[in-house]
Design a protein around this motif. Sequence first.
Motif, PDB file in Angstrom:
ATOM      1  N   LEU C  68       0.714  -1.221   0.095  1.00 40.66           N
ATOM      2  CA  LEU C  68       0.036  -0.014   0.002  1.00 40.66           C
ATOM      3  C   LEU C  68       0.878   1.377  -0.108  1.00 40.66           C
ATOM      4  CD1 LEU C  68      -3.063  -1.102   2.134  1.00 40.66           C
ATOM      5  CD2 LEU C  68      -2.715  -1.025   0.084  1.00 40.66           C
ATOM      6  N   VAL C  70       3.677   1.564  -1.178  1.00 42.15           N
ATOM      7  CA  VAL C  70       4.559   1.706  -2.525  1.00 42.15           C
ATOM      8  C   VAL C  70       3.617   2.545  -3.421  1.00 42.15           C
ATOM      9  CG1 VAL C  70       4.989   0.392  -4.672  1.00 42.15           C
ATOM     10  CG2 VAL C  70       6.183  -0.088  -2.440  1.00 42.15           C
ATOM     11  N   LEU C  72       0.857   4.155  -2.692  1.00 42.09           N
ATOM     12  CA  LEU C  72       0.482   5.474  -2.544  1.00 42.09           C
ATOM     13  C   LEU C  72       1.832   6.531  -2.548  1.00 42.09           C
ATOM     14  CD1 LEU C  72      -1.486   5.093   0.841  1.00 42.09           C
ATOM     15  CD2 LEU C  72      -2.214   6.036  -1.207  1.00 42.09           C
ATOM     16  N   ALA C  75       1.365   7.625  -6.134  1.00 39.54           N
ATOM     17  CA  ALA C  75       0.263   8.668  -6.244  1.00 39.54           C
ATOM     18  C   ALA C  75       1.058  10.013  -5.629  1.00 39.54           C
ATOM     19  CB  ALA C  75      -0.723   8.153  -5.524  1.00 39.54           C
ATOM     20  N   ALA C  77       4.028  11.196  -5.789  1.00 41.58           N
ATOM     21  CA  ALA C  77       4.773  11.504  -6.665  1.00 41.58           C
ATOM     22  C   ALA C  77       4.374  12.096  -7.553  1.00 41.58           C
ATOM     23  CB  ALA C  77       5.803  10.306  -6.955  1.00 41.58           C
ATOM     24  N   ALA C  78       3.255  11.408  -8.168  1.00 38.66           N
ATOM     25  CA  ALA C  78       2.634  12.029  -9.147  1.00 38.66           C
ATOM     26  C   ALA C  78       2.245  13.414  -8.960  1.00 38.66           C
ATOM     27  CB  ALA C  78       1.531  11.143  -9.847  1.00 38.66           C
ATOM     28  N   VAL C  79       1.471  13.665  -7.850  1.00 37.91           N
ATOM     29  CA  VAL C  79       0.846  14.727  -7.575  1.00 37.91           C
ATOM     30  C   VAL C  79       1.936  15.930  -7.108  1.00 37.91           C
ATOM     31  CG1 VAL C  79      -0.496  15.791  -5.918  1.00 37.91           C
ATOM     32  CG2 VAL C  79      -1.305  14.078  -6.650  1.00 37.91           C
ATOM     33  N   ALA C  82       3.278  17.009 -10.390  1.00 38.08           N
ATOM     34  CA  ALA C  82       2.333  18.009 -11.096  1.00 38.08           C
ATOM     35  C   ALA C  82       2.340  19.388 -10.235  1.00 38.08           C
ATOM     36  CB  ALA C  82       0.905  17.381 -11.001  1.00 38.08           C
ATOM     37  N   ASN C  86       3.640  23.018 -12.161  1.00 41.67           N
ATOM     38  CA  ASN C  86       2.841  24.205 -11.969  1.00 41.67           C
ATOM     39  C   ASN C  86       3.620  25.225 -11.311  1.00 41.67           C
ATOM     40  OD1 ASN C  86       0.348  24.509 -13.048  1.00 41.67           O
ATOM     41  ND2 ASN C  86      -0.904  23.480 -11.389  1.00 41.67           N
TER      42      ASN C  86
ATOM     43  N   VAL D  61       6.811  -0.410  -9.879  1.00 44.57           N
ATOM     44  CA  VAL D  61       6.438   0.913  -9.410  1.00 44.57           C
ATOM     45  C   VAL D  61       7.271   2.089  -9.168  1.00 44.57           C
ATOM     46  CG1 VAL D  61       4.774   2.266  -7.777  1.00 44.57           C
ATOM     47  CG2 VAL D  61       4.198  -0.217  -8.376  1.00 44.57           C
ATOM     48  N   THR D  66       7.641   5.758 -10.771  1.00 38.08           N
ATOM     49  CA  THR D  66       7.832   6.930 -10.016  1.00 38.08           C
ATOM     50  C   THR D  66       9.129   7.688 -10.261  1.00 38.08           C
ATOM     51  OG1 THR D  66       6.907   5.714  -8.265  1.00 38.08           O
ATOM     52  CG2 THR D  66       8.144   7.989  -7.684  1.00 38.08           C
ATOM     53  N   PHE D 136      -6.056  -9.872   1.159  1.00 38.12           N
ATOM     54  CA  PHE D 136      -6.891  -8.935   0.739  1.00 38.12           C
ATOM     55  C   PHE D 136      -8.247  -9.189   0.851  1.00 38.12           C
ATOM     56  CE2 PHE D 136      -3.049  -6.960  -1.367  1.00 38.12           C
ATOM     57  CZ  PHE D 136      -3.117  -5.703  -0.732  1.00 38.12           C
ATOM     58  N   TYR D 164      -8.193  -6.753   3.753  1.00 39.86           N
ATOM     59  CA  TYR D 164      -7.607  -5.670   3.215  1.00 39.86           C
ATOM     60  C   TYR D 164      -8.386  -5.065   1.918  1.00 39.86           C
ATOM     61  CZ  TYR D 164      -4.498  -6.741   6.642  1.00 39.86           C
ATOM     62  OH  TYR D 164      -3.852  -7.139   8.016  1.00 39.86           O
ATOM     63  N   PRO D 167      -9.077  -1.191   1.906  1.00 43.29           N
ATOM     64  CA  PRO D 167      -7.796  -0.372   1.989  1.00 43.29           C
ATOM     65  C   PRO D 167      -7.505  -0.423   0.678  1.00 43.29           C
ATOM     66  CG  PRO D 167      -7.665  -1.846   3.696  1.00 43.29           C
ATOM     67  CD  PRO D 167      -9.140  -2.037   3.162  1.00 43.29           C
ATOM     68  N   PHE D 168      -7.509  -1.708   0.094  1.00 41.27           N
ATOM     69  CA  PHE D 168      -6.910  -1.915  -1.435  1.00 41.27           C
ATOM     70  C   PHE D 168      -7.623  -1.032  -2.433  1.00 41.27           C
ATOM     71  CE2 PHE D 168      -6.824  -4.154  -5.394  1.00 41.27           C
ATOM     72  CZ  PHE D 168      -5.510  -4.006  -5.650  1.00 41.27           C
ATOM     73  N   VAL D 171      -7.189   2.643  -2.064  1.00 44.75           N
ATOM     74  CA  VAL D 171      -5.869   2.937  -2.542  1.00 44.75           C
ATOM     75  C   VAL D 171      -6.197   3.204  -4.046  1.00 44.75           C
ATOM     76  CG1 VAL D 171      -3.628   2.126  -3.142  1.00 44.75           C
ATOM     77  CG2 VAL D 171      -4.413   2.199  -0.773  1.00 44.75           C
ATOM     78  N   HIS D 174      -7.990   5.972  -4.907  1.00 46.02           N
ATOM     79  CA  HIS D 174      -7.144   7.212  -4.600  1.00 46.02           C
ATOM     80  C   HIS D 174      -6.057   7.516  -5.747  1.00 46.02           C
ATOM     81  CE1 HIS D 174      -4.694   9.650  -1.828  1.00 46.02           C
ATOM     82  NE2 HIS D 174      -3.689   9.053  -2.458  1.00 46.02           N
ATOM     83  N   LEU D 175      -5.572   6.351  -6.021  1.00 44.84           N
ATOM     84  CA  LEU D 175      -4.354   6.547  -7.127  1.00 44.84           C
ATOM     85  C   LEU D 175      -5.195   7.182  -8.457  1.00 44.84           C
ATOM     86  CD1 LEU D 175      -1.653   5.766  -7.798  1.00 44.84           C
ATOM     87  CD2 LEU D 175      -2.126   3.606  -8.397  1.00 44.84           C
ATOM     88  N   VAL D 178      -5.790  10.517  -8.092  1.00 45.22           N
ATOM     89  CA  VAL D 178      -4.576  11.388  -7.888  1.00 45.22           C
ATOM     90  C   VAL D 178      -3.979  11.490  -9.362  1.00 45.22           C
ATOM     91  CG1 VAL D 178      -2.117  11.247  -7.488  1.00 45.22           C
ATOM     92  CG2 VAL D 178      -3.847  11.090  -5.603  1.00 45.22           C
ATOM     93  N   LEU D 179      -4.200  10.669 -10.084  1.00 44.60           N
ATOM     94  CA  LEU D 179      -3.516  10.611 -11.591  1.00 44.60           C
ATOM     95  C   LEU D 179      -4.393  11.556 -12.290  1.00 44.60           C
ATOM     96  CD1 LEU D 179      -2.284   6.948 -12.321  1.00 44.60           C
ATOM     97  CD2 LEU D 179      -1.055   9.015 -11.678  1.00 44.60           C
ATOM     98  N   ALA D 182      -3.578  14.926 -11.028  1.00 46.55           N
ATOM     99  CA  ALA D 182      -1.911  15.279 -11.613  1.00 46.55           C
ATOM    100  C   ALA D 182      -1.939  15.578 -12.958  1.00 46.55           C
ATOM    101  CB  ALA D 182      -1.264  14.015 -11.395  1.00 46.55           C
ATOM    102  N   LEU D 185      -3.754  19.231 -13.301  1.00 38.64           N
ATOM    103  CA  LEU D 185      -2.753  20.361 -12.424  1.00 38.64           C
ATOM    104  C   LEU D 185      -1.857  20.418 -13.666  1.00 38.64           C
ATOM    105  CD1 LEU D 185      -2.218  19.334  -8.932  1.00 38.64           C
ATOM    106  CD2 LEU D 185      -3.276  21.420  -9.903  1.00 38.64           C
TER     107      LEU D 185
END
Lengths: 405, 836, 104, 194
Positions: C68, C70, C72, C75, C77-79, C82, C86, D61, D66, D136, D164, D167-168, D171, D174-175, D178-179, D182, D185
């Motif tokens: 989890l 990793v 997050l 995510a 890093a992406a934000v 961005a 900006n 990842v 990243t 999970f 889990y 949460p999974f 997440v 969330h991802l 966020v993408l 991003a 933005l």
Amino acid sequence: MPSFWSDFLQPPLSGIAFGVTAVAAIFGFISGSAFFAIWAERKVSARMQDRLGPTRVGPFGLLQSLADGIKLISKEDHAPAGADRLLFRLAPYLAFCAAFCGYIALPFGAGLVAAELSVGAFFMLAVLSSEVFGVVLAGYASANKWSLFGGVREAAQVVSYEVPRALCVVVPVCVTGTLNLTTIGTQQAGWFWGWNLFHDPFTFLAFFVFFVTATASCKRAPFDLAEAESELVAGFLTEYSGFRWSIFFLAEYGSMFAVSGLAALLFLGGWHTGVLPFEPTAEWGFWLGNLLNLAVFAAKCWALVLVMMWMRWSLPRLRIDQVMTTCLQYFLPIACALLVGVCLWQLLAPPAVTAATRYVLAFGTLGALLLLVASVLRPPAAAGPAGHLPGAWAGRATPLTAGRK
Amino acid sequence: MPEWFATTPGRLYVVATLLPLVGCALLLLFAGLARNLCRPLRASGGRAGSLYWLLGGDKPLATGAYLATALMGLAAVLAVVGLVMFLGDAQRGLKPDELAARWSERTDWIRVGNTDPATPAEWDKSDSARLVRDESTAAPPVPRGGRALELGYRIDHLTALMVAMVTVIGTLIFVFSLGYMRDETKETVEDHEVDHQTPGTHHFARRGRYGRFFAYLSLFAFSMLNLLVADNLFQVFVSWELVGVCSFFLIGFYYERPSASRAAAKAFIVNRVGDAGFLVGILVAWTSLGTLNIDELARRLRSPDRDTHGSLELAGQLVRVNPGQPDEKGNPTYELPAKGETGTHLALYPALWEDPTHFHGLGHARTNDREFTAPARQTYFDFGAMPYWLFVVMGIGIFLGCVGKSAQVPLHTWLPDAMEGPTPVSALIHAATMVAAGVYLVGRCYPLFAPEVLLGVAYTGAVTLFVAATIALVQTDIKRVLAYSTCSQLGYMMLALGVGGWAAGLLHLLTHAFFKALLFLGSGSVIHGCHHEQDLRKMGGLLTKMRVTGFTMLVGVLAIAGAPFFSGWYSKDQILSSALGYGLVHREHMTLFVLPLLTAAMTGFYMFRLWFLAFAGAPRDHHVHDHAHESPAVMTVPLVILALFSVGVAWGWPLWDADASALGHLLEAGQPAAVRVAFGPERLTAHDHHLVAGVLALLAAALGAGLAAAMYWRPKLDPAAVRARAGGAYTFLLNKWYFDEAYDAALVRPTVGLAFASAAADKRPTDGPAPPGAAEPPPRRYDLGTLDGLITTVGQLVGAAGRELRLVQTGRLRGYVLVLALTVAGLLGMLVGLSG
Amino acid sequence: MIELGLPPFLLLSAFLFACGVSCLAVKRNAIGVLMGVELILNAANLNFVAFARYNPAFRVEGQVFALLVVVLAAAEAAVALAIILNFYNNHATVDVDRADDLRG
Amino acid sequence: MSLAVALFAVVALATGASALGVVLSRNIVRAAVWLLFTLIGVALNYLLLGAEFVGAAQLIVYVGGTLVLVVFGVMLTAQGPLRSLAARPAEWAVGGVRAAALFGLLAALALGPHAPPAVTPPDGPLPGVGPLGLAFLGFPDASPAANVTGVPDGKVFPRTPVAYLLPFEVVSVHLLVVLIGAAYLARAKRRAKA
């Protein structure tokens, strides 16, 4: 193989010896394959362009790669003035390391693997995707706009294509229920209709999507935007020459063979011939069985690599926006759909349907292949009256001035 | 699926309850939502546009109304099937546990506290024992810890009969509405009433609201059914409020008319007053008894029925104790009141406890094989006591809710105004649903009422029945007469419940539902036939034109007046005999018999007055009479069916014995033990003097009816002359005892006045003119010294703090990291220091 | 696999953490700060996996947490990138010391 | 010294050195390269610990995703003079001291009396992708190794199954959010500029 060494050496040393052996074998495979693949590529391209290709060095020009290699090694090793020298030198090795590490988890036969990882397929994807780092760093460190463009393009392309590629890997994984590549290979022992390719329509399609996306992540034409010589001189390779350049090439061919091997393992029955209804190592012993396995596996890799070459010399290069569109607008949804489809198929399809589909796909593909071979083997004269088409396909040379009177 | 019903046939009721909700949801979904979503397609034409027309186009959707009616009918069928099955089960003599296993279920909504089932629940120590039944096996209940809000249903005689009544009458009203609301299927409806009431409006037109009407009606039916089957006060309260809001929607159905929207708001607000009390009652129950389940509440308050073997005279009684001094451990101790005393606290009992050693009643008790000695002390010690005044407050609170809903004095003012809604709504509210809810709840929560509260119930009922009947004497609007008669009849029911005639009151609820529905639908038919003319003075001689309506209404009038062998006779007779029994035992409360007796006469008078004015004699307004016509079959058939019910629903054998009513016996079978115990002597006396009460009531009713005939049928007496003789009394009654005016003067005016005064104080002129150059005058010193000043000071303080604190925010990332790292280091240092 | 025990991994993780914190402290480049954050997250993750290895109670939980984290981190890093882009578009720099428009 | 210890020593040294490289290098691209090595080193540590799936996930990842993103960021924002935004020596001193203090504290915690109890781990790799996936979904770790409650002070950890999946999913969503955020933005300002 570890057991082989432990017959002779004590535990820490046997492990080291095994490691050394494995590294040597993989390195040998990569360089040997690259050696012949470069020759093959030149020959293929030459034939497709109605040329002869290398003929002088060795029989059929087979040793041309050797000659090239000697030339490359003897070239002066230099870096541009504004370059970040450390990164400039590091980049090719990074790229090669990534391609090389992919082989760690790749089984060439039953038990013929450097490290049998429980997450082999995942590991290979992870490692192969980091090859992009070498390219990006090369582009950056060259202190050259074209190189930088090439590097950034490569990064964007590979990061995008990684996603559908990984999704396509998950499709057969859904079928096999494991990420362990050795297990996946062993599961496909037996007749060829047991291959994952023919398991259901979704894996069948997934193979082609995987192959194309894998080609793209190897930055092979028609996706070779990173070194697009008509736009970027030679992209990230612009400032490279000599030995470092050849390392890049080694990495490229290495990853080509790696993804071909992965495709063969996941879809095409791995090291199995498809016509022997048993596991060769179980019947003929470790050495003999694996010799056959190795040969079959290498042949499958070679076949796929040849298809890549065929594609390279047949298709024009895409524009960068087309490359990205192809990935994000088409391959990604398709791959998602395939994944969902295969899950539903696994859950819902009745046994009769799955069996029927399997046979239809397998024998349909076999028939199509046979038809293709037959059409290639048919004498060209039957294609039409001679003289109507210019060039080699007409069967005989037509003077270009013939129409001018 | 069949097994699902066969093991617990109570689920039939769940399905029956949910069916109207399904109808409402379907109507909302298809008539409203889907059509609105598709509306943009209308303009597009072509294939897509046809989707919109497929859903009914611009016309109000009639199909949904038929669907809702069909679902309601299905619910009625289920309810009748359920009733038959339940009575069968009850006849077979199943034990209470088995009956509960088949006819009630519960499931948690929220559960808090220690929920470990392994811990025995001692609910007064912050946990509550409760029962959960195993879904599959219908095994005996297992106690579970914690306090829970639950969903559940519980079917007994009362519920089964009520649900059957509500669904049957509801179905008939739905069918009637199909015809009565036919106008609403038009694309544009002209509402002349709006033109009348709102100056400056001409030819007000709106879209028809057929679907909306049936959606509300279905929701109303669902709420009422849910209220009936609920086994806990929380669910009751939710449905209670749903019923309230549905009545708001339906009374204000013609919301463009100012009178309708005002009536809707009035009904809603007046009901809120009662509901506030109800909420207080619920909260008291929750905090001091730890559960909201009605059965469990009863068990905790009263000594359990099971104990009847040990000591018969104590079963079902409220046991009051005197809490003593704390013992050496600090626990409160309890002592029994001396003989002849009552004590100040109510002893609480554990919820169903299978362990016989845990509870053995009070004092000495003897069973066949063993004798128990004074373990009650232990019981109080374990389970505590509740102050008796709190118990009374709880009862009053719950009853207040019923007062509001059942339109008892002083919260009755909303009911006559509720006539602004369409007539089927009036029928629904008055007969089957809303007003019945209050009486039903009093019957259902009977064990929760202290004797003092029950006396209050009786007096409230008595006052209501008298006041409402007097007002009904002089009303001229056909629906208002009926409305006040409803009030009056509800008063009868409350009175009966208060004096221990539990079965009598609820029997009257059932019979009244049928004949009042009949009367309202009949009046609807009249209004429909006379082009929305509601004034009795303009009718007359309608019998020639509307024979079915006229005769069915006559049946209703006879039934409500208490003519022998009509259903109303049985129930009213029982009520009066209960009241007489109570009055004879407690002579000081003889008023409780006299008032209903007088009212019986008045009932006869005003009901026959209504019928004679409308149907007999010569037509008084030819305009109306010429237009009058009989209603279509879709309206008259429900009338006939209801008339049949009104005659025979309470029959029993022998037919001439009012006590022998079969329906009444069914209700008595479901009577709470508390009635038997608390009203033993009264019941016996009532039984003995049954005949007296019946004869007196009959005479009174005949007197009233004869008077009406003399005044309005065969004019021996001139109504105008009587009016002139009565003088002030007539005006007083015409103005409904000035209740509305009194509320206006006591509550509305002071509130409005206070608001105006506050506004005036706030809008005082400024201290001085604006200084030259400034847009606004300076703030007043008065303001600065009071609220404004306080608020400004608070704001300025916060601002000052912000100005100081903002210096901390430097925007330097590394500064933040420094603080962060120091904090982490400090925490780690603490850890190291503590460990080292 | 190997029987080193927990402390070596904890030490390595502590070192990574310290490096990450100092990265946060001394880098003026916003991306450098981001790298520091990544280091810190990796240090935490290493702890999780080490505990998963050396405590049977957390064999699954440790890995789940690591996974989890990793995801997050990706995510985050992406934000962060961005935001940095900006910021760069607006200020033509990635110097975090210049990102003080909101200072008090 | 067994092979495993030697392997760990090599990997740990390389990881630590690379992490130090991240801190010390002035050039941000070089820092990114050092970070690459650090991340790979951490992934190798995971493999050494037997957590193959986490290791591979770390690679795909972090290294594949990243870090490429980071390098992207570098390339999109780097300009000649700004490539090395040097901190003042004082800051270096403060940062170094602080980091050293933190490291000291953490090391003291890891090695000191408050350190987590040392447990002999069961043989074999950690639960792989299969048990993780089951975890999970709320199925407990069924392998015999999971039944070992080898904490020295005898405390037995409750083995209640915990799913889990939520949460999974959280997440995952969330991802995704966020993408999208991003992407929004990163492109909104360009449009505003244009």
